[in-house]
Design an enzyme around this catalytic site. Structure first.
Site, PDB file in Angstrom:
ATOM      1  N   ARG A 106     -40.051  28.456  -4.960  1.00 20.20           N
ATOM      2  CA  ARG A 106     -40.448  29.798  -4.841  1.00 20.20           C
ATOM      3  C   ARG A 106     -40.595  30.188  -3.414  1.00 20.20           C
ATOM      4  NH1 ARG A 106     -39.181  30.346  -9.378  1.00 20.20           N
ATOM      5  NH2 ARG A 106     -40.143  30.799 -11.309  1.00 20.20           N
ATOM      6  N   HIS A 155     -31.336  34.074  -6.433  1.00 19.30           N
ATOM      7  CA  HIS A 155     -32.307  33.258  -7.178  1.00 19.30           C
ATOM      8  C   HIS A 155     -31.528  32.832  -8.507  1.00 19.30           C
ATOM      9  CE1 HIS A 155     -36.629  32.765  -8.451  1.00 19.30           C
ATOM     10  NE2 HIS A 155     -35.839  31.639  -9.087  1.00 19.30           N
ATOM     11  N   GLU A 205     -38.992  38.591  -2.753  1.00 15.53           N
ATOM     12  CA  GLU A 205     -37.865  39.060  -3.266  1.00 15.53           C
ATOM     13  C   GLU A 205     -37.760  40.535  -4.105  1.00 15.53           C
ATOM     14  OE1 GLU A 205     -37.080  35.032  -4.845  1.00 15.53           O
ATOM     15  OE2 GLU A 205     -36.207  35.939  -6.726  1.00 15.53           O
TER      16      GLU A 205
HETATM   17  C1  DGY Z   1     -37.673  29.048 -13.047  1.00 13.60           C
HETATM   18  O1  DGY Z   1     -37.495  29.024 -14.171  1.00 13.60           O
HETATM   19  O2  DGY Z   1     -38.813  29.138 -12.524  1.00 13.60           O
HETATM   20  C2  DGY Z   1     -36.360  29.326 -12.023  1.00 13.60           C
HETATM   21  O3  DGY Z   1     -36.903  29.772 -10.740  1.00 13.60           O
HETATM   22  C3  DGY Z   1     -35.418  29.990 -12.584  1.00 13.60           C
HETATM   23  O4  DGY Z   1     -34.297  30.176 -11.724  1.00 13.60           O
END
Ligand code: DGY
Length: 324
Positions: free
Chosen positions: A237, A284, A266
Site C-alpha cells: 500500500r 496497481h 493513488e
Molecule cells: C489487494 O488485494 O489488496 C491488492 O492490492 C490488489 O492488487
C-alpha cells in the site's frame, strides 16, 4: 430479492452467479463512482461489493440502512471503516490467498525490471538510441549472494521469499510478530529488526498491510539507513512509504532505485517520480492476472451471497460478529 451494489464490473463467471442470485446494480469497469455516487446508490442496498479504492467510511456505511455485508474485492481492507461496520452488525469480507502468487510475481517482476533496467532499456531502444552493443551499456545488479529484506511476512511476503531461493539470495524479514522457528525454516528467511533489515538489505520489498502502525513506516530516517545501492519495491500500500521522502532518497542517491505498484495518493503519482529513469511504475496491478481476478470475483460473490442467505462467509474480516 436482495439488492446488491457492485462498484465496478468484475471478470469471470461470478458476474452471472450474482445476477442470478440478487438484484445487482453495477457500473462498467472504466467508471469510478465518487463517494457521493456510492452514498446515493447504497441507500436501499442489502449488500455492497467494493473495490480497494472506494472509501467505505462511516458516512457511506451509515447511508445504507439495510446493509448486511460489504465484500471487498481485495485482500487489503484499509479502505473500509471496520469499526463502524462491526458496530452496525455488517459483515466485512476480503479475498486472501488467491492473489498471493500474482502479487509475489509482480514484486519479482519489479525487482528484475529495476535491477536490470528493463523498462529504461525498452524506452532507450524505442527512442532510437540503440546504435551499438556497449560494454558499459545499461549495467545493473545481480541477485545471487545478495540480501533481500522483506517487510511483512504473511502469505505474500513468504511467497516472495520462496522465489528468492531460486536466485541464491539470503533473505531477512521484519514482522511485528516473529514467525516460529519452523515457519522461518519453511520461508527460508531469518528474522531481523527493522533497522538491521534496512542497513543490511540490497533489495527491500514491502508486504505489510496498511495500518496506523505501518503508515509512513519508511520515511527520511529509514531511507538514510539503507545502502546507497538498495532497490525498494512496494506492491503493498502506498502510504506505508512517505512518497516525498522516497523522492528525496532517489534524488539524493540515498538509494539506487524503486519499483512501485502503489502510491501514497493513488491514482496520483508524485510528478518527480515520473521523470526518474531508475524508477519503474505500475498502475496497481499486483493481483492483475486472469487466475487471481476471477477467483477474487468468485470469493466476493460467494461471501456476499452467503451473508445474505444468513450464513457465515468463508473470508470474514470482522469474525467477532459471529462470536456474539
Ligand atoms: C489487494 O488485494 O489488496 C491488492 O492490492 C490488489 O492488487
Amino acid at each position: 430479492m436482495f439488492k446488491v451494489l457492485l462498484t465496478r464490473e468484475m471478470p469471470g463467471p461470478a458476474m452471472e452467479k450474482l445476477k442470478r442470485g440478487v438484484d445487482l446494480e453495477y457500473v462498467s469497469e472504466e467508471t469510478k463512482l465518487t463517494k457521493q455516487e456510492i452514498i446515493d446508490r447504497i441507500k436501499d442496498k442489502d449488500g455492497l461489493i467494493s473495490m480497494l479504492d472506494d472509501p467505505i467510511d462511516a458516512e457511506v456505511i451509515n447511508a445504507a440502512h439495510d446493509l448486511k455485508v460489504i465484500s471487498n474485492y481485495a485482500v487489503g481492507f484499509n479502505n473500509i471503516d471496520i469499526k463502524t461496520a462491526t458496530s452496525r452488525g455488517i459483515a466485512v469480507t476480503n479475498t486472501p490467498g488467491v492473489l498471493t502468487n500474482a502479487t509475489a510475481d509482480l514484486a519479482w517482476a519489479l525487482l528484475m525490471a529495476v535491477s536490470r533496467r528493463t523498462a529504461e532499456g525498452d524506452r532507450y531502444l524505442r527512442a532510437g538510441k540503440f546504435r551499438c552493443w556497449g560494454p558499459k551499456l545499461m549495467l545493473g545488479y545481480e541477485f545471487a549472494g545478495k540480501t533481500l529484506g522483506i517487510i511483512g511476512m504473511g502469505r505474500i511476503g513468504s511467497a516472495v521469499a520462496k522465489r528468492a531461493s531460486g536466485f541464491d539470495m539470503h533473505v531477512v524479514y521484519y514482522k511485528r510478530h516473529r514467525l516460529s522457528q519452523q515457519e522461518e525454516k519453511k520461508a527460508g528467511a531469518e528474522y531481523a529488526g527493522l533497522d538491521e533489515l534496512l542497513s543490511q538489505s540490497d533489495f527491500i520489498s514491502i508486504h505489510a498491510p496498511l495500518t496506523d502502525e505501518t503508515r509512513h513506516m519508511l520515511g527520511e530516517e529509514q531511507f538514510k539507513k539503507m545502502k546507497d545501492s538498495c532497490i525498494l519495491i512496494n506492491t503493498a500500500r502506498g502510504p506505508i512509504v512517505d512518497e516525498s521522502a522516497l523522492t528525496a532518497a532517489l534524488k539524493q542517491g540515498w538509494i539506487a532505485g524503486a519499483g512501485l505498484d502503489v502510491y501514497e495518493n493513488e491514482p496520483a503519482v508524485s510528478p518527480e517520480l515520473l521523470e526518474m529513469e531508475n524508477v519503474v511504475l505500475e498502475p496497481h496491478i499486483g493481483s492483475a492476472t486472469y487466475e487471481a481476478r476471477e477467483k477474487m470475483a468468485e470469493m466476493v460473490a460467494d461471501d456476499c451471497l452467503a451473508v445474505l442467505k444468513g450464513g457465515r462467509p468463508d473470508n470474514i474480516v470482522n469474525g467477532e460478529l459471529y462470536e456474539r
